[in-house]
Design an enzyme around this catalytic site. Structure first.
Site, PDB file in Angstrom:
ATOM      1  CE1 TYR A  72      -4.313   1.566   0.730  1.00 54.00           C
ATOM      2  CE2 TYR A  72      -2.820   3.258   1.556  1.00 54.00           C
ATOM      3  CZ  TYR A  72      -4.087   2.876   1.121  1.00 54.00           C
ATOM      4  OH  TYR A  72      -5.095   3.793   1.083  1.00 54.00           O
ATOM      5  CG  PHE A 124      -7.572  15.654 -24.888  1.00 56.42           C
ATOM      6  CD1 PHE A 124      -7.571  15.131 -26.170  1.00 56.42           C
ATOM      7  CD2 PHE A 124      -8.043  14.864 -23.855  1.00 56.42           C
ATOM      8  CE1 PHE A 124      -8.032  13.849 -26.417  1.00 56.42           C
ATOM      9  CE2 PHE A 124      -8.506  13.571 -24.092  1.00 56.42           C
ATOM     10  CZ  PHE A 124      -8.501  13.072 -25.370  1.00 56.42           C
ATOM     11  CG  ASP A 125     -12.156  14.940 -25.384  1.00 61.05           C
ATOM     12  OD1 ASP A 125     -10.995  14.669 -25.010  1.00 61.05           O
ATOM     13  OD2 ASP A 125     -12.954  14.071 -25.752  1.00 61.05           O
ATOM     14  CG  ASP A 215      -2.702  17.212 -21.904  1.00 63.32           C
ATOM     15  OD1 ASP A 215      -2.356  16.067 -21.583  1.00 63.32           O
ATOM     16  OD2 ASP A 215      -3.839  17.490 -22.331  1.00 63.32           O
ATOM     17  CB  ALA A 217      -1.209  12.122 -23.980  1.00 67.06           C
ATOM     18  CE  LYS A 258      -4.602   9.038 -24.971  1.00 69.61           C
ATOM     19  NZ  LYS A 258      -4.756  10.206 -24.148  1.00 69.61           N
ATOM     20  CG  HIS A 450     -17.286  13.069 -27.796  1.00 66.94           C
ATOM     21  ND1 HIS A 450     -17.168  14.021 -26.815  1.00 66.94           N
ATOM     22  CD2 HIS A 450     -16.212  12.259 -27.658  1.00 66.94           C
ATOM     23  CE1 HIS A 450     -16.062  13.798 -26.132  1.00 66.94           C
ATOM     24  NE2 HIS A 450     -15.457  12.742 -26.615  1.00 66.94           N
TER      25      HIS A 450
HETATM   26  C1  LIG Z   1      -5.925  10.990 -23.668  1.00 70.93           C
HETATM   27  C2  LIG Z   1      -5.590  12.364 -23.325  1.00 70.93           C
HETATM   28  C3  LIG Z   1      -5.967  12.928 -22.099  1.00 70.93           C
HETATM   29  C4  LIG Z   1      -6.834  12.199 -21.096  1.00 70.93           C
HETATM   30  O1  LIG Z   1      -6.256  11.026 -20.693  1.00 70.93           O
HETATM   31  P1  LIG Z   1      -7.111   9.715 -20.316  1.00 70.93           P
HETATM   32  O2  LIG Z   1      -6.051   8.747 -19.945  1.00 70.93           O
HETATM   33  O3  LIG Z   1      -7.894   9.326 -21.500  1.00 70.93           O
HETATM   34  O4  LIG Z   1      -7.982  10.076 -19.168  1.00 70.93           O
HETATM   35  C5  LIG Z   1      -5.587  14.223 -21.861  1.00 70.93           C
HETATM   36  N1  LIG Z   1      -4.891  14.931 -22.754  1.00 70.93           N
HETATM   37  C6  LIG Z   1      -4.503  14.418 -23.942  1.00 70.93           C
HETATM   38  C7  LIG Z   1      -3.720  15.240 -24.880  1.00 70.93           C
HETATM   39  C8  LIG Z   1      -4.850  13.124 -24.276  1.00 70.93           C
HETATM   40  O5  LIG Z   1      -4.493  12.640 -25.457  1.00 70.93           O
END
Ligand SMILES: *Cc1c(COP(=O)(O)O)cnc(C)c1O
Length: 458
Positions: A72, A124-125, A215, A217, A258, A450
């Site tokens: 843990y 990103f969304d 951000d 990814a 990613k 979406h």
């Molecule tokens: C996928 C993604 C996110 C969100 O990540 P999740 O693992 O899907 O929650 C945030 N920003 C970018 C640029 C992404 O491609």
């Protein structure tokens, strides 16, 4: 004969996939309300819905799974992740989260207040969702070149410094806690941000007292493009480039699904200890104790190994060449795609593909539907459905680009699959004039519609 480029890995395990008939697909898609998120995966032959969490782990990642420490607190897997993040990104502190949006949720709980303004490059969304959920606003400062789909620009993910400066001029700076730089810029087509732009954005933001949050990814793909396209980086290793990229940031949010090539996971990296401590409170509340935060030890181990693999040049070259291979086939046939191609996906310009369909009829989603019916390929809309409604006026937001994204999972499909995809897209393109109407919404959610929207064909 010149030896062609071939994948720098071979297969040790395979998964069977099945084809279907057009009749079956007609029925399945109708039952799914013309929303491909509602389709069973067994109804899909080639799944290009996303490159998120869909990658194939390596033998070494699976080996790491066996070495996971499920304690843990203070697990060796946590310490391994801490060391990996320090090594690659330079951050002393981090918090594990179960995925990228969880990282956003935790970090924004500290940083975003009602009425705040968060500039960035096509957020990103989920990022936008978490900001608007807190009654704050995003401002897209992406360079104008990004919206011309055929113009060649090596770094279409870049922020326009003048647009960014204007945001700081037009709003009280205490309302702008951070600038978010998304690498690569997913929403505008998986396009990279240059090192120079990162450096300049960072200096500008810091001058105004705002933090820089990356951000991250697809940070490794971004680094690959810097190496290939930006002057002065050709001889640097991917790792060196990554280290410099993150030296300009105060924090990072990461969706490990990613470029860490795992099926689940995320984290936040922090340069500032005080920010880490504030965020820890929310991490414990939403995700889990600071040494596991929503991840099991084995998953943290696989994630670390994945980060090292994705920052190998050979891996990145294999990946990005596969995307280019598909792009070249489509371009040869005249299919309007976004150029240059991004790192993880092909983006089809749906407005150019179907100029006859009005924007009110969800042009890009119409192409998603046609592609599935044609060949059992599942793509995703990056257009009006994704752009959602304006939170204040509740009107549809019509983005400048209506795109269909063919996201290529990492290390999953072969170039024969790319040939199949190319043929399917070209077939729909050849009969594009027969498709004269799109879709209408029957039901939608108030935010991030979406995923669950229900549609009907006109
Ligand atoms: C996928 C993604 C996110 C969100 O990540 P999740 O693992 O899907 O929650 C945030 N920003 C970018 C640029 C992404 O491609």
């Amino acid at each position: 004969m010149e030896l062609p480029f071939a994948e720098l890995y071979k297969m040790k395990m395979v998964e069977t996939i099945r084809r279907s008939t057009r009749e079956e697909r007609e029925r399945w898609l109708k039952d799914a309300d013309y929303n491909v998120f509602n389709l069973r995966s067994s109804y899909v032959y080639i799944d290009l819905l996303t490159d998120s969490g869909t990658g194939a782990m390596s033998d070494r990642q699976w080996a790491e799974m066996m070495l996971g420490d499920e304690s843990y607190a203070g697990a060796s897997s946590y310490l391994k992740m801490k060391a990996t993040i320090k090594d690659l990104f330079g951050f002393n502190d981090f918090l594990p989260t179960h995925q990228g949006r969880a990282a956003e949720n935790v970090l924004f709980s500290v940083l975003v207040k009602q009425g705040d303004i968060i500039p960035g490059n096509s957020h990103f969304d989920t990022t936008k969702g978490h900001i608007e959920f807190r009654h704050a606003h995003t401002v897209d400062c992406t360079i104008d070149e990004a919206f011309d789909t055929t113009l060649y620009h090596p770094f279409k993910g870049n922020l326009d410094l003048e647009k960014l400066e204007n945001v700081f001029k037009e709003h009280p700076n205490e309302r702008i806690p951070m600038v978010i730089v998304t690498i690569t810029n997913n929403t505008s087509g998986g396009q990279p941000v240059s090192m120079q732009n990162l450096r300049e954005v960072s200096a500008l933001a810091h001058r105004h007292g705002a933090l820089v949050v990356i951000d991250s990814a697809r940070f490794a793909e971004n680094a690959y493009f810097i190496k290939m396209r930006e002057e002065g980086y050709a001889n640097k290793s991917i790792k060196e480039i990554v280290q410099e990229m993150f030296s300009y940031a105060d924090a990072m949010t990461m969706s490990s699904k990613k470029d860490a090539i795992v099926n689940m996971g995320g984290f936040i990296g922090f340069a500032d200890r005080a920010l880490y401590e504030k965020a820890s409170v929310y991490n414990i509340m939403f995700e889990g104790f600071v040494t596991y935060g929503g991840m099991s030890g084995r998953d943290m181990n696989a994630l670390c190994q994945g980060l090292y693999e994705s920052t190998e040049f050979d891996y990145l070259q294999t990946r990005i060449k596969q995307v280019e291979y598909l792009a070249d086939k489509l371009l040869t046939h005249g299919v309007p795609i976004l150029q240059p191609t991004g790192g993880h996906a092909i983006f089809i310009d749906a407005k150019k593909f179907f100029p006859q369909i009005p924007k009110e009829e969800y042009v890009a989603q119409t192409l998603v539907v046609e592609l599935y019916l044609e060949a059992g390929i599942r793509a995703v809309e990056v257009g009006t459905l994704l752009a959602d409604r304006d939170p204040d006026t509740r009107e549809n937001r019509y983005p400048r680009l209506e795109l269909v994204r063919l996201a290529i999972p990492r290390r999953v499909y072969t170039n024969s699959h790319m040939d199949y995809i190319a043929a399917a897209v070209c077939n729909v393109y050849d009969r594009r004039n027969e498709i004269v109407s799109g879709l209408v919404i029957r039901k939608e959610a108030p935010i991030m519609r979406h995923f669950t929207v229900e549609l009907e064909r006109l």
